[in-house]
Design a protein around this motif. Structure first.
Motif, PDB file in Angstrom:
ATOM      1  N   ASP A  78      -2.259 -13.810  -8.419  1.00  0.00           N
ATOM      2  CA  ASP A  78      -1.817 -12.303  -8.464  1.00  0.00           C
ATOM      3  C   ASP A  78      -2.822 -12.156  -9.539  1.00  0.00           C
ATOM      4  OD1 ASP A  78      -1.262 -13.716 -10.735  1.00  0.00           O
ATOM      5  OD2 ASP A  78       0.222 -12.877 -11.479  1.00  0.00           O
ATOM      6  N   LYS A  79      -3.736 -13.162  -9.906  1.00  0.00           N
ATOM      7  CA  LYS A  79      -4.872 -12.829 -10.968  1.00  0.00           C
ATOM      8  C   LYS A  79      -6.389 -12.561 -10.519  1.00  0.00           C
ATOM      9  CE  LYS A  79      -2.612 -15.791 -14.065  1.00  0.00           C
ATOM     10  NZ  LYS A  79      -1.056 -15.794 -12.667  1.00  0.00           N
ATOM     11  N   GLU A  80      -7.379 -13.106  -9.749  1.00  0.00           N
ATOM     12  CA  GLU A  80      -8.333 -12.836  -9.296  1.00  0.00           C
ATOM     13  C   GLU A  80      -8.424 -11.230  -8.336  1.00  0.00           C
ATOM     14  OE1 GLU A  80     -10.772 -16.299  -7.998  1.00  0.00           O
ATOM     15  OE2 GLU A  80      -8.548 -16.801  -6.759  1.00  0.00           O
ATOM     16  N   LEU A 134      -2.191  -2.438  -8.275  1.00  0.00           N
ATOM     17  CA  LEU A 134      -2.823  -2.061  -8.257  1.00  0.00           C
ATOM     18  C   LEU A 134      -2.715  -0.903  -6.828  1.00  0.00           C
ATOM     19  CD1 LEU A 134      -3.117  -5.961  -6.905  1.00  0.00           C
ATOM     20  CD2 LEU A 134      -4.380  -4.747  -7.834  1.00  0.00           C
ATOM     21  N   SER A 135      -1.600  -0.379  -6.535  1.00  0.00           N
ATOM     22  CA  SER A 135      -1.308   0.952  -6.001  1.00  0.00           C
ATOM     23  C   SER A 135      -1.709   2.029  -6.915  1.00  0.00           C
ATOM     24  CB  SER A 135       0.733   0.789  -6.122  1.00  0.00           C
ATOM     25  OG  SER A 135       0.891   1.913  -5.396  1.00  0.00           O
ATOM     26  N   PHE A 136      -2.187   2.256  -7.459  1.00  0.00           N
ATOM     27  CA  PHE A 136      -2.489   3.222  -8.877  1.00  0.00           C
ATOM     28  C   PHE A 136      -3.736   2.862  -8.237  1.00  0.00           C
ATOM     29  CE2 PHE A 136      -5.403   3.164 -12.297  1.00  0.00           C
ATOM     30  CZ  PHE A 136      -5.255   4.329 -12.716  1.00  0.00           C
ATOM     31  N   GLY A 163     -12.274  -0.113  -0.232  1.00  0.00           N
ATOM     32  CA  GLY A 163     -11.928  -1.071   0.979  1.00  0.00           C
ATOM     33  C   GLY A 163     -11.306  -2.151   0.684  1.00  0.00           C
ATOM     34  N   ARG A 164     -12.099  -2.714  -0.895  1.00  0.00           N
ATOM     35  CA  ARG A 164     -12.173  -3.624  -1.779  1.00  0.00           C
ATOM     36  C   ARG A 164     -10.340  -4.004  -2.588  1.00  0.00           C
ATOM     37  NH1 ARG A 164     -17.170  -6.133  -4.481  1.00  0.00           N
ATOM     38  NH2 ARG A 164     -15.800  -7.288  -6.410  1.00  0.00           N
ATOM     39  N   VAL A 165     -10.692  -2.895  -2.972  1.00  0.00           N
ATOM     40  CA  VAL A 165      -9.654  -2.805  -4.117  1.00  0.00           C
ATOM     41  C   VAL A 165      -8.214  -2.682  -3.011  1.00  0.00           C
ATOM     42  CG1 VAL A 165      -8.107  -0.800  -5.386  1.00  0.00           C
ATOM     43  CG2 VAL A 165     -10.558  -1.835  -5.860  1.00  0.00           C
ATOM     44  N   THR A 166      -7.904  -1.913  -2.118  1.00  0.00           N
ATOM     45  CA  THR A 166      -7.235  -2.011  -1.373  1.00  0.00           C
ATOM     46  C   THR A 166      -7.237  -3.320  -0.476  1.00  0.00           C
ATOM     47  OG1 THR A 166      -7.402   0.798  -0.740  1.00  0.00           O
ATOM     48  CG2 THR A 166      -6.539  -0.544   1.356  1.00  0.00           C
ATOM     49  N   GLY A 167      -7.186  -3.774  -0.531  1.00  0.00           N
ATOM     50  CA  GLY A 167      -7.082  -5.130   0.034  1.00  0.00           C
ATOM     51  C   GLY A 167      -7.084  -6.113  -0.941  1.00  0.00           C
ATOM     52  N   HIS A 168      -7.329  -5.524  -2.260  1.00  0.00           N
ATOM     53  CA  HIS A 168      -6.545  -6.769  -2.684  1.00  0.00           C
ATOM     54  C   HIS A 168      -5.204  -6.563  -2.679  1.00  0.00           C
ATOM     55  CE1 HIS A 168      -9.829  -8.726  -4.313  1.00  0.00           C
ATOM     56  NE2 HIS A 168     -10.179  -7.587  -5.177  1.00  0.00           N
ATOM     57  N   LEU A 169      -4.590  -4.879  -3.235  1.00  0.00           N
ATOM     58  CA  LEU A 169      -3.327  -4.654  -2.837  1.00  0.00           C
ATOM     59  C   LEU A 169      -2.068  -5.365  -1.426  1.00  0.00           C
ATOM     60  CD1 LEU A 169      -0.904  -2.915  -3.955  1.00  0.00           C
ATOM     61  CD2 LEU A 169      -1.914  -0.735  -2.201  1.00  0.00           C
ATOM     62  N   MET A 170      -3.218  -5.293  -1.094  1.00  0.00           N
ATOM     63  CA  MET A 170      -2.599  -5.344   0.669  1.00  0.00           C
ATOM     64  C   MET A 170      -2.247  -6.965   0.305  1.00  0.00           C
ATOM     65  SD  MET A 170      -1.932  -2.681   2.442  1.00  0.00           S
ATOM     66  CE  MET A 170      -2.028  -2.225   0.953  1.00  0.00           C
ATOM     67  N   ALA A 171      -3.000  -7.801   0.183  1.00  0.00           N
ATOM     68  CA  ALA A 171      -3.670  -9.025  -0.160  1.00  0.00           C
ATOM     69  C   ALA A 171      -2.384  -9.495  -1.231  1.00  0.00           C
ATOM     70  CB  ALA A 171      -4.424  -9.754  -1.006  1.00  0.00           C
ATOM     71  N   LEU A 172      -1.287  -9.547  -2.075  1.00  0.00           N
ATOM     72  CA  LEU A 172      -0.608  -9.519  -3.108  1.00  0.00           C
ATOM     73  C   LEU A 172       0.789  -8.832  -2.996  1.00  0.00           C
ATOM     74  CD1 LEU A 172       0.332 -11.413  -5.572  1.00  0.00           C
ATOM     75  CD2 LEU A 172      -0.425  -8.635  -7.174  1.00  0.00           C
ATOM     76  N   LEU A 173       0.840  -7.999  -1.902  1.00  0.00           N
ATOM     77  CA  LEU A 173       2.084  -7.391  -1.568  1.00  0.00           C
ATOM     78  C   LEU A 173       2.576  -8.441  -0.447  1.00  0.00           C
ATOM     79  CD1 LEU A 173       1.422  -3.241  -0.138  1.00  0.00           C
ATOM     80  CD2 LEU A 173       3.401  -4.952  -2.126  1.00  0.00           C
ATOM     81  N   THR A 174       1.269  -9.284   0.431  1.00  0.00           N
ATOM     82  CA  THR A 174       1.550 -10.532   1.320  1.00  0.00           C
ATOM     83  C   THR A 174       1.545 -11.564   0.478  1.00  0.00           C
ATOM     84  OG1 THR A 174      -0.657  -9.064   2.963  1.00  0.00           O
ATOM     85  CG2 THR A 174       0.647 -11.580   3.004  1.00  0.00           C
TER      86      THR A 174
END
Length: 467
Positions: A324-326, A239-241, A297-308
């Motif tokens: 983690d999957k969706e 997700l970071s990549f 922004g959507r992809v960045t949001g997924h990274l932030m969500a899983l980190l949280t």
């Protein structure tokens, strides 16, 4: 319907809880990986004498039939069975009888889902690596076709110095090269086999994890069973990549949008990659670039969500990790589509060389070269900077550009100016003079284009390894 895990329970699961906890709506896309993992697991159980060879053959045959059913559209996934693992196991038991229940010997859904996700992400990383390389190829192709087109380079979105259009595009090529290197690292850490960890502590059965790893094409095993079922680092890294990649595409999108506007008119996007307005007939909107910019922004949001999600979880598995999957699946889909459509858009766009050339000749982006000229005549740079600044101010008052000035006008500001000043600040001269390694000169761009060929060749080899 009775649950495969329902022995300890005395009442059924609330329908709302079933729907809330079920993951089959999204993890059904991992059916190939789940079946491949189960086939390898069954073969290992037989090899180790945990089940009979005939039982393994029956299980494997049943799993292959289920795979064919799913791919033919003849399989109904049930929410009450929660996830892809239990949907397949239940169908297997219905098809081959009680022997199907032996498949789950020496494993847990915790290590099973970890295995499925590793296998799935490995496959998708390979596909993304190929799409990323194709986008780099598109950038190199467009840069090669337009090697000598000059345009303004910008800082603060103000015209700064003349550069080659090809040099600008190659900046994104090398950004994407770093993205590719990051993706290779993600693949290496995704290429780890968790099966055999059980629920968290391993298993009492004499399993052979190395055999399963070889069967499934993994080069490494998790060394710790707790880590194997709780690790989501590889997803976070992916997700970071993806967030950094989309950031790069978003920056390019912003420039594509600006360049295609009437105010810039540096490029024209092909009609196939634009849309119109429902009310304004003249409009040609750069929707692809805008959507890529928006989806970042959507992809960045997924990274932030899983980190949280992951930040406060004790070892080992927690239901939180179902989250983690969706985000992962949506990120994969978004990145693949963005890369595909972007390569097509770049290959089809047209460059307005006349407009970019006009823009760079009607500004003061050659002012630094004028200062450098004075420095080469012996004037300290700070003094040269002041001289040229005053000269630019004079031009603005007179409605002129630096190339419009006569030698007498130049000498009002410094006696060091000689007849060669006009050649020194000619746009083509400015380009040629920036010949430091990695600069925008014609020769440096040719060198960089040669380098892209070698880079793409090496990345192609890496793509083959990541299949």
């Amino acid at each position: 319907m009775s649950k495969l895990w329902g022995g300890r329970f005395t009442k059924g699961t609330d329908v709302m809880v079933e729907e809330f906890t079920s993951s089959i709506a999204f993890d059904c896309r991992m059916y190939r990986e789940d079946i491949a993992g189960s086939i390898a697991h069954a073969a290992m159980l037989a090899k180790c004498g945990i089940i009979a060879g005939e039982e393994a053959d029956l299980i494997i045959g049943g799993l292959k039939d289920i795979l064919a059913d799913i791919e033919a559209g003849n399989f109904s996934f049930e929410v009450s069975l929660e996830d892809i693992h239990m949907n397949i196991e239940k169908r297997l038991t219905e098809r081959i009888g009680p022997t199907g229940g032996k498949l789950h010997t020496a494993r847990s859904r915790n290590d099973q889902v970890a295995l499925d996700t590793h296998l799935y992400l490995k496959r998708e990383i390979g596909a993304i690596a190929r799409l990323l390389t194709d986008l780099q190829q598109a950038l190199a192709e467009v840069a090669d076709r337009h090697q000598e087109i000059i345009m303004p380079g910008y800082t603060h979105l103000q015209r700064a110095q003349p550069i080659l259009f090809s040099h600008h595009l190659l900046a994104y090529f090398f950004m994407l090269q770093r993205d590719f290197a990051r993706l290779e690292g993600v693949w290496q850490r995704t290429d780890m086999m968790p099966l055999g960890a059980g629920a968290l502590a391993g298993t009492t059965f004499p399993i052979d994890r190395h055999f399963v790893a070889r069967e499934l094409g993994f080069s490494q095993l998790y060394e710790n069973s707790l880590d194997a079922v709780s690790d989501r680092d590889y997803i976070l890294e992916f997700l970071s990549f993806a967030a950094i990649l989309m950031l790069h595409l978003s920056r390019l999108s912003e420039e594509i949008i600006l360049w295609s506007s009437a105010e810039f008119s540096f490029i024209e996007l092909d009609d196939a990659h634009c849309t119109g307005s429902s009310i304004m007939p003249q409009k040609k909107n750069p929707d692809v670039a805008e959507l890529v910019r928006g989806k970042t922004g959507r992809v960045t949001g997924h990274l932030m969500a899983l980190l949280t999600v992951a930040k406060g979880l004790p070892l080992a598995y927690n239901k939180d990790l179902q989250e983690d999957k969706e985000g992962l699946f949506d990120t994969i889909d978004t990145v693949k589509f963005s890369l595909s459509v972007y390569a097509s858009m770049l290959r089809a766009m047209r460059i307005n060389a006349e407009r970019t050339g006009q823009a760079v000749r009607q500004d003061f982006s050659n002012a630094t070269d004028m200062a450098d000229y004075l420095v080469k005549k012996g004037l300290p740079f700070r003094q040269a900077h002041e001289v040229v600044g005053k000269c630019v101010h004079y031009c603005i008052e007179q409605g002129k550009y630096l190339l419009d000035l006569t030698l007498d006008e130049f000498r009002r500001f410094s006696p060091l100016f000689e007849e060669d000043i006009l050649e020194a600040i000619r746009v083509e001269t400015c380009i040629s003079a920036r010949n430091s390694y990695g600069g925008t000169s014609y020769s440096q761009v040719r060198r960089a284009l040669t380098q892209t060929t070698a880079i793409l060749r090496e990345q192609g080899k890496s793509c083959e390894k990541m299949k």
